[in-house]
Scaffold this active site. Structure first.
Site, PDB file in Angstrom:
ATOM      1  N   MET A  63       0.948  -1.435  -0.154  1.00 60.65           N
ATOM      2  CA  MET A  63      -0.130   0.043   0.025  1.00 60.65           C
ATOM      3  C   MET A  63       0.739   1.280  -0.030  1.00 60.65           C
ATOM      4  O   MET A  63       1.350   1.605   0.912  1.00 60.65           O
ATOM      5  CB  MET A  63      -0.933   0.070   1.180  1.00 60.65           C
ATOM      6  CG  MET A  63      -2.070  -0.994   1.033  1.00 60.65           C
ATOM      7  SD  MET A  63      -2.706  -0.738   2.892  1.00 60.65           S
ATOM      8  CE  MET A  63      -1.762  -1.878   3.867  1.00 60.65           C
ATOM      9  N   TRP A 105      -7.153  -0.121  -0.995  1.00 65.14           N
ATOM     10  CA  TRP A 105      -5.726  -0.359  -0.925  1.00 65.14           C
ATOM     11  C   TRP A 105      -4.801   0.733  -1.512  1.00 65.14           C
ATOM     12  O   TRP A 105      -3.682   0.881  -0.657  1.00 65.14           O
ATOM     13  CB  TRP A 105      -5.453  -1.577  -1.960  1.00 65.14           C
ATOM     14  CG  TRP A 105      -3.922  -2.141  -2.021  1.00 65.14           C
ATOM     15  CD1 TRP A 105      -2.890  -1.727  -2.770  1.00 65.14           C
ATOM     16  CD2 TRP A 105      -3.524  -3.108  -0.957  1.00 65.14           C
ATOM     17  NE1 TRP A 105      -1.919  -2.370  -2.249  1.00 65.14           N
ATOM     18  CE2 TRP A 105      -2.116  -3.167  -1.014  1.00 65.14           C
ATOM     19  CE3 TRP A 105      -4.146  -3.773  -0.007  1.00 65.14           C
ATOM     20  CZ2 TRP A 105      -1.619  -4.142  -0.435  1.00 65.14           C
ATOM     21  CZ3 TRP A 105      -2.897  -4.520   0.933  1.00 65.14           C
ATOM     22  CH2 TRP A 105      -1.829  -4.903   0.611  1.00 65.14           C
ATOM     23  N   MET A 129       3.385  -5.802  -7.354  1.00 62.82           N
ATOM     24  CA  MET A 129       3.418  -4.418  -7.601  1.00 62.82           C
ATOM     25  C   MET A 129       4.219  -3.601  -6.210  1.00 62.82           C
ATOM     26  O   MET A 129       4.839  -2.743  -6.465  1.00 62.82           O
ATOM     27  CB  MET A 129       2.240  -3.772  -7.978  1.00 62.82           C
ATOM     28  CG  MET A 129       2.037  -2.245  -8.188  1.00 62.82           C
ATOM     29  SD  MET A 129       0.512  -1.848  -9.049  1.00 62.82           S
ATOM     30  CE  MET A 129       0.569  -2.509 -10.539  1.00 62.82           C
ATOM     31  N   GLU A 130       3.663  -4.212  -5.175  1.00 64.94           N
ATOM     32  CA  GLU A 130       4.241  -3.622  -3.867  1.00 64.94           C
ATOM     33  C   GLU A 130       5.899  -3.847  -3.764  1.00 64.94           C
ATOM     34  O   GLU A 130       6.430  -2.884  -3.335  1.00 64.94           O
ATOM     35  CB  GLU A 130       3.531  -4.074  -2.602  1.00 64.94           C
ATOM     36  CG  GLU A 130       2.218  -3.684  -2.560  1.00 64.94           C
ATOM     37  CD  GLU A 130       2.005  -2.142  -2.308  1.00 64.94           C
ATOM     38  OE1 GLU A 130       3.024  -1.633  -1.889  1.00 64.94           O
ATOM     39  OE2 GLU A 130       0.882  -1.658  -2.550  1.00 64.94           O
ATOM     40  N   THR A 131       6.240  -4.978  -3.750  1.00 62.31           N
ATOM     41  CA  THR A 131       7.717  -5.136  -3.481  1.00 62.31           C
ATOM     42  C   THR A 131       8.418  -6.251  -4.251  1.00 62.31           C
ATOM     43  O   THR A 131       9.412  -6.995  -4.083  1.00 62.31           O
ATOM     44  CB  THR A 131       7.772  -6.036  -2.174  1.00 62.31           C
ATOM     45  OG1 THR A 131       7.193  -7.348  -2.012  1.00 62.31           O
ATOM     46  CG2 THR A 131       6.975  -5.124  -1.057  1.00 62.31           C
TER      47      THR A 131
END
Length: 270
Positions: A1, A251, A128-130
């Site tokens: 997020m 999110w 996408m986050e990490t």
């Protein structure tokens, strides 16, 4: 997020000792670092008066770098959808996600049965986050959270997150020394802010810990629990105009991020 997009409803689980209200009263916010030391001393005293260990804050300093980044986050969301996806969800990520869809099929099926969230959705967020956990970050969470809690721009929001981070450490959910992230206080492979950890993190692998740093099962199940807790309809569509598209906003509030997550998930599923 991404933190730019997380300034939303933040009814946090700080229930143990009502930290948020007391800490918010500890001192006023500031617009530069000149008053940070006094603010921090007052904040720590307020926390300790409620029986919470404030020692994770002993070495924090006012972080001008995090202030600079916080003021310029919108730049990360500029450009077209394809340009954004080239940076955050390239073809190599789609390919990797398709491989994980097969290799982790058993785990993903169990999570979908419990929470109703499709595998490609969880893989899109994780990627996408990490980058599927490869870029979770190694920065201590307490310095940026303290700096942003003191800063007047979003003091209430980040004071709540700092309260939550201290509660996580105090209760022993995660040792303070292991509470590291990408720079805004996020934790784990899908970047939960501390208040969201308290609300939605789950122990899915059954080892007695809610480990969003090392446990793939806990990471993906907790992400699914977050989505379900924000109204995700089991098996429902997640593209623009479909029933679950609105949940992307919980999110991340950046519209291009929402579009990219939906498209990334679609490409994984196809």
């Amino acid at each position: 997020m991404a933190v730019f997009a997380r300034v939303k409803v933040f009814a946090a689980a700080c229930g143990m000792l009502g930290l948020a209200a007391g800490a918010a009263e500890a001192a006023s916010c500031g617009k530069d670092g000149s008053g940070f030391a006094v603010w921090l001393a007052n904040y720590k005293a307020s926390v300790e008066a409620r029986g919470i260990d404030a020692s994770p804050l002993n070495s924090v300093r006012y972080d001008t770098g995090i202030i600079r980044i916080d003021r310029n986050q919108k730049g990360a969301f500029r450009g077209t959808l394809e340009q954004f996806m080239a940076r955050r969800a390239p073809a190599s990520y789609v390919s990797k996600a398709k491989g994980l869809m097969k290799s982790q099929a058993g785990l993903l099926k169990k999570i979908e049965a419990r929470y109703g969230v499709q595998p490609e959705v969880l893989l899109a967020i994780w990627g996408m986050e990490t980058g599927f956990g490869a870029n979770s970050g190694n920065k201590d969470v307490f310095q940026p959270l303290a700096t942003l809690a003191y800063d007047c721009r979003r003091s209430e929001f980040f004071t709540n997150e700092l309260d939550s981070a201290l509660e996580i450490a105090h209760r022993g959910y995660i040792p303070a020394s292991q509470m590291k992230g990408a720079g805004f206080g996020e934790l784990g492979q899908t970047q939960f802010l501390p208040s969201k950890y308290l609300q939605y993190a789950v122990d899915f692998d059954g080892d007695g810990r809610r480990d969003l740093i090392h446990s793939r099962a806990d990471v993906l199940a907790s992400t699914a629990n977050f989505l379900r807790g924000h109204g995700w309809q089991p098996g429902g569509g997640y593209g623009p105009g479909e029933v679950n598209y609105r949940v992307w906003n919980d999110w991340n509030r950046a519209s291009i991020y929402q579009q990219a997550l939906a498209e990334f998930a679609r490409r994984i599923a196809n």
